[in-house]
Write a protein that holds these residues in place. Structure first.
Motif, PDB file in Angstrom:
ATOM      1  N   GLY A 302     -37.636  46.813  68.422  1.00 57.91           N
ATOM      2  CA  GLY A 302     -37.627  45.527  67.473  1.00 57.91           C
ATOM      3  C   GLY A 302     -38.156  45.398  66.459  1.00 57.91           C
ATOM      4  O   GLY A 302     -38.082  44.400  65.421  1.00 57.91           O
ATOM      5  N   SER A 303     -39.207  46.178  66.049  1.00 53.83           N
ATOM      6  CA  SER A 303     -40.216  46.199  65.000  1.00 53.83           C
ATOM      7  C   SER A 303     -39.540  46.910  63.879  1.00 53.83           C
ATOM      8  O   SER A 303     -39.359  48.148  63.968  1.00 53.83           O
ATOM      9  N   ASP A 304     -39.497  46.276  62.612  1.00 53.06           N
ATOM     10  CA  ASP A 304     -39.039  46.905  61.328  1.00 53.06           C
ATOM     11  C   ASP A 304     -39.961  48.331  61.115  1.00 53.06           C
ATOM     12  O   ASP A 304     -39.316  49.191  60.774  1.00 53.06           O
ATOM     13  N   ARG A 305     -41.239  48.135  61.297  1.00 57.66           N
ATOM     14  CA  ARG A 305     -42.100  49.388  61.077  1.00 57.66           C
ATOM     15  C   ARG A 305     -41.793  50.571  62.048  1.00 57.66           C
ATOM     16  O   ARG A 305     -41.538  51.354  61.394  1.00 57.66           O
ATOM     17  N   ILE A 306     -41.359  50.069  63.488  1.00 56.45           N
ATOM     18  CA  ILE A 306     -41.232  51.307  64.322  1.00 56.45           C
ATOM     19  C   ILE A 306     -39.774  51.901  63.890  1.00 56.45           C
ATOM     20  O   ILE A 306     -39.481  53.004  63.897  1.00 56.45           O
ATOM     21  N   LEU A 307     -38.729  50.706  63.640  1.00 58.45           N
ATOM     22  CA  LEU A 307     -37.251  51.325  63.329  1.00 58.45           C
ATOM     23  C   LEU A 307     -37.494  52.182  61.956  1.00 58.45           C
ATOM     24  O   LEU A 307     -36.749  53.285  61.875  1.00 58.45           O
ATOM     25  N   LYS A 308     -38.371  51.929  61.112  1.00 61.62           N
ATOM     26  CA  LYS A 308     -38.389  53.023  60.139  1.00 61.62           C
ATOM     27  C   LYS A 308     -39.065  54.227  60.583  1.00 61.62           C
ATOM     28  O   LYS A 308     -38.602  55.254  60.246  1.00 61.62           O
ATOM     29  N   LEU A 309     -40.178  54.113  61.384  1.00 65.04           N
ATOM     30  CA  LEU A 309     -40.555  55.526  61.828  1.00 65.04           C
ATOM     31  C   LEU A 309     -39.706  56.172  62.549  1.00 65.04           C
ATOM     32  O   LEU A 309     -39.671  57.640  62.660  1.00 65.04           O
ATOM     33  N   MET A 310     -38.743  55.501  63.145  1.00 63.51           N
ATOM     34  CA  MET A 310     -37.695  56.079  63.960  1.00 63.51           C
ATOM     35  C   MET A 310     -36.482  56.701  63.067  1.00 63.51           C
ATOM     36  O   MET A 310     -35.611  57.420  63.586  1.00 63.51           O
ATOM     37  N   ASN A 311     -36.377  56.228  61.748  1.00 58.44           N
ATOM     38  CA  ASN A 311     -35.573  56.582  60.616  1.00 58.44           C
ATOM     39  C   ASN A 311     -33.983  56.015  61.398  1.00 58.44           C
ATOM     40  O   ASN A 311     -33.104  56.866  61.278  1.00 58.44           O
ATOM     41  N   ARG A 312     -34.185  54.866  61.716  1.00 63.50           N
ATOM     42  CA  ARG A 312     -33.030  54.042  62.481  1.00 63.50           C
ATOM     43  C   ARG A 312     -31.941  53.672  61.240  1.00 63.50           C
ATOM     44  O   ARG A 312     -30.982  53.263  61.547  1.00 63.50           O
ATOM     45  N   ARG A 313     -32.500  53.423  60.242  1.00 64.10           N
ATOM     46  CA  ARG A 313     -31.821  52.993  58.965  1.00 64.10           C
ATOM     47  C   ARG A 313     -31.149  51.463  59.251  1.00 64.10           C
ATOM     48  O   ARG A 313     -29.971  51.075  58.762  1.00 64.10           O
ATOM     49  N   TYR A 314     -31.892  50.717  59.795  1.00 63.89           N
ATOM     50  CA  TYR A 314     -31.607  49.345  59.933  1.00 63.89           C
ATOM     51  C   TYR A 314     -32.675  48.612  60.290  1.00 63.89           C
ATOM     52  O   TYR A 314     -33.646  49.143  60.712  1.00 63.89           O
ATOM     53  N   THR A 315     -32.889  47.153  60.013  1.00 65.95           N
ATOM     54  CA  THR A 315     -33.785  46.332  60.489  1.00 65.95           C
ATOM     55  C   THR A 315     -33.521  45.544  61.552  1.00 65.95           C
ATOM     56  O   THR A 315     -32.365  45.425  61.752  1.00 65.95           O
ATOM     57  N   LYS A 316     -34.438  44.892  62.085  1.00 65.96           N
ATOM     58  CA  LYS A 316     -34.269  44.002  63.404  1.00 65.96           C
ATOM     59  C   LYS A 316     -33.307  42.822  62.878  1.00 65.96           C
ATOM     60  O   LYS A 316     -32.407  42.522  63.582  1.00 65.96           O
ATOM     61  N   ILE A 340     -36.092  52.362  73.543  1.00 66.56           N
ATOM     62  CA  ILE A 340     -37.333  53.270  73.833  1.00 66.56           C
ATOM     63  C   ILE A 340     -38.197  52.349  73.934  1.00 66.56           C
ATOM     64  O   ILE A 340     -38.981  51.511  73.127  1.00 66.56           O
ATOM     65  N   CYS A 341     -39.500  52.583  75.052  1.00 63.67           N
ATOM     66  CA  CYS A 341     -40.762  51.892  75.222  1.00 63.67           C
ATOM     67  C   CYS A 341     -41.901  52.829  74.856  1.00 63.67           C
ATOM     68  O   CYS A 341     -41.705  53.761  75.298  1.00 63.67           O
ATOM     69  N   GLY A 342     -42.574  52.543  74.120  1.00 65.38           N
ATOM     70  CA  GLY A 342     -43.991  53.051  73.887  1.00 65.38           C
ATOM     71  C   GLY A 342     -43.796  54.129  72.750  1.00 65.38           C
ATOM     72  O   GLY A 342     -44.198  55.391  72.813  1.00 65.38           O
ATOM     73  N   PHE A 343     -42.956  53.635  71.529  1.00 61.44           N
ATOM     74  CA  PHE A 343     -42.888  54.825  70.498  1.00 61.44           C
ATOM     75  C   PHE A 343     -44.304  55.081  70.002  1.00 61.44           C
ATOM     76  O   PHE A 343     -45.096  54.147  69.796  1.00 61.44           O
ATOM     77  N   PRO A 344     -44.622  56.386  69.501  1.00 62.30           N
ATOM     78  CA  PRO A 344     -45.967  56.525  68.874  1.00 62.30           C
ATOM     79  C   PRO A 344     -46.334  55.251  67.696  1.00 62.30           C
ATOM     80  O   PRO A 344     -45.516  54.978  67.028  1.00 62.30           O
ATOM     81  N   GLY A 345     -47.648  54.819  67.895  1.00 61.73           N
ATOM     82  CA  GLY A 345     -48.181  53.861  67.177  1.00 61.73           C
ATOM     83  C   GLY A 345     -47.454  52.466  67.476  1.00 61.73           C
ATOM     84  O   GLY A 345     -47.997  51.290  66.918  1.00 61.73           O
ATOM     85  N   GLU A 346     -46.674  52.172  68.213  1.00 60.01           N
ATOM     86  CA  GLU A 346     -45.925  50.915  68.535  1.00 60.01           C
ATOM     87  C   GLU A 346     -47.166  49.856  69.401  1.00 60.01           C
ATOM     88  O   GLU A 346     -47.553  50.148  70.317  1.00 60.01           O
ATOM     89  N   THR A 347     -47.335  48.894  68.602  1.00 60.16           N
ATOM     90  CA  THR A 347     -48.447  47.834  69.003  1.00 60.16           C
ATOM     91  C   THR A 347     -47.921  47.124  70.017  1.00 60.16           C
ATOM     92  O   THR A 347     -46.578  46.768  70.267  1.00 60.16           O
TER      93      THR A 347
END
Ligand code: SF4
Length: 474
Positions: A302-316, A340-347
């Protein structure tokens, strides 16, 4: 341009098929077992492997697996592997380990491993070194070469590897007109595209399945027409990114429109979609009477920062806009997703954003996974790997929320009539089961099996549970 293999023109493979067939008459067993791990694409591949085995004279039962007694006298065992998470790989390897004894007691048994895991160099090397009783390995782009590989194992009495170590841009073919032995004549998988070019940072698919390539629209329509003429009731179109399909006459929506215009009482499903290709036209098409009312749209985090790190190419925000568009345009449509739960760096706060999306969309079903670092993917080397305990804490919190929402969504169906494709004969309690248009499991009283397997039935929903519903036949 994709490399298209038309199996009807594969003279060499036809030659090898008959050589294997002849050889089988001198072997004690001609039964073959295909053990499948992973996704629907692997299920579809296993049906093609079963088709080839049958072509070579093996007795193959795609609809069910062998008993342990039958396995102990099998002539051929093929393990079709998955590499999406560590767990799937370890299961396939422990399965292979258990077959060592069988090879010792039945040295004529031919044991092969195929699928995404053998496409990973480190796993290929591991099997070659530590599983010397595995006779062959076959890559994701070489299923059509199974006859050749089997003949060489039999005739040359040595291990054979049909795994190409090609880079993403070259890895991958389209195999047309392959012999297929399907699990069901009523509900079928039809792959329409293969591979992926998105390179999400946690995912191995692009490396093991290669570049994105779409089958020709003409070939797909021909296959679907034949299936419908054969009594098929439900077609599921498959692709790692099914909605980025691109055929000779246009994209995914064009293909769907052409398939939906075919005669017959059937329903069409598709998976798996990527949010970046979930167009308004596609969402609108969900209201077509022959379109199954189910949209599987993974959002992952759900986090835009994590979606970017995932290279998912969309925002929440973009994802929510698409998902709520489906809710608004097609209220009867079930929406399911992957997280995905617990992607690296996810706060912990960023994980709360994932829960926010879940509450906003109220998914009918959500498939949640703890982050599993995949060797060779960027995310495996990202800093701030989350502890296992914390991943599990988040996984459990998410599961608790999604279970309550699934039950809530199902309870909205009580009193409504659902069209169910009957999957099973009545059990001891007189209940048959099947899936609704929303892909929900529905059990219904089916006295004397008046509704046959493969027939549609109108069922009034009487009870709702988290993962299934009960109903009465109308
Ligand atoms: S879209 Fe991303 S997650 Fe899906 S198959 Fe492609 S790389 Fe993997």
């Amino acid at each position: 341009m994709a490399n298209i293999i038309d199996f009807t023109n594969e003279i060499e493979q036809a030659k090898y098929s008959s050589l294997v067939k002849n050889a089988l008459s001198h072997r004690t067993s001609s039964s073959a077992e295909i053990i499948t791990f992973g996704c629907q694409q692997n299920e579809a591949d296993s049906e093609r492997i079963a088709g080839l085995c049958s072509l070579m004279g093996f007795d193959t039962n795609p609809a069910g697996s062998m008993s342990s007694d039958e396995i102990s006298v099998a002539g051929l065992i093929i393990i079709n592997t998955c590499a999406i998470r560590e767990h799937a790989e370890l299961k396939a390897l422990s399965n292979t380990g258990r077959l060592k004894k069988l090879k010792e007691t039945n040295p004529e048994l031919i044991l092969g491993i195929c699928g995404c895991m053998v496409q990973e160099k480190h796993r290929f090397d591991q099997i070659k070194k530590s599983y010397p009783y595995v006779d062959f390995m076959l890559g994701t782009d070489s299923i059509h070469k199974l006859p050749e590989v089997l003949w060489r194992v039999i005739s040359e009495q040595r291990r054979i590897y049909g795994v190409s170590a090609l880079p993403h841009s070259e890895l991958g073919v389209i195999e047309e007109n392959m012999p297929v032995l399907r699990k069901s004549p009523f509900k079928v998988w039809v792959p329409i595209m293969y591979g992926c070019n998105n390179f999400c940072t946690y995912c191995v698919v692009p490396r093991v399945r290669g570049h994105e390539r779409s089958r020709s629209e003409a070939a797909i329509i021909e296959e679907v027409k034949t299936l419908l003429d054969g009594g098929c009731k439900e077609i599921t179109l498959l692709g790692q990114n099914v909605n980025s399909y691109s055929g000779e006459n246009g994209g995914f929506v064009k293909l769907l429109e052409n398939l939906l215009s075919l005669d017959g009482d059937f329903r069409l499903r598709f998976m798996t979609s990527h949010p970046k290709d979930a167009s308004d036209e596609l969402i609108e098409l969900m209201n077509h009477p022959k379109m199954a009312k189910h949209f599987h749209l993974p959002f992952q985090a759900g986090s835009d920062r994590i979606l970017k790190l995932m290279n998912r190419r969309y925002t929440k925000e973009k994802y929510l806009e698409r998902a709520l568009k489906i809710r608004q345009a097609s209220p009867d449509c079930a929406i399911t997703t992957d997280v995905i739960c617990g992607f690296p760096g996810e706060t912990a706060e960023e994980f709360e954003e994932t829960l926010e999306v879940v509450r906003a969309v109220e998914f009918d079903t959500l498939f949640s996974f703890v982050f599993s670092p995949r060797k060779g993917t960027p995310a495996a080397n990202f800093d701030d790997q989350i502890s296992h305990d914390e991943k599990i804490r988040r996984f459990e919190k998410l599961t608790k929320l999604t279970n309550s929402l699934s039950e809530k969504r199902n309870s909205l169906l009580v009193g409504k009539t659902e069209r169910v494709l009957c999957d099973t004969e009545a059990d001891n309690e007189g209940f048959s089961g099947g899936k609704s248009s929303q892909n929900k499991l529905i059990r219904f009283q089916n006295p004397e099996n008046q509704i046959k397997v493969g027939e549609f039935a109108d069922v009034e929903i009487t009870e709702a549970f988290r993962a299934s519903l009960n109903g009465k036949l109308l």
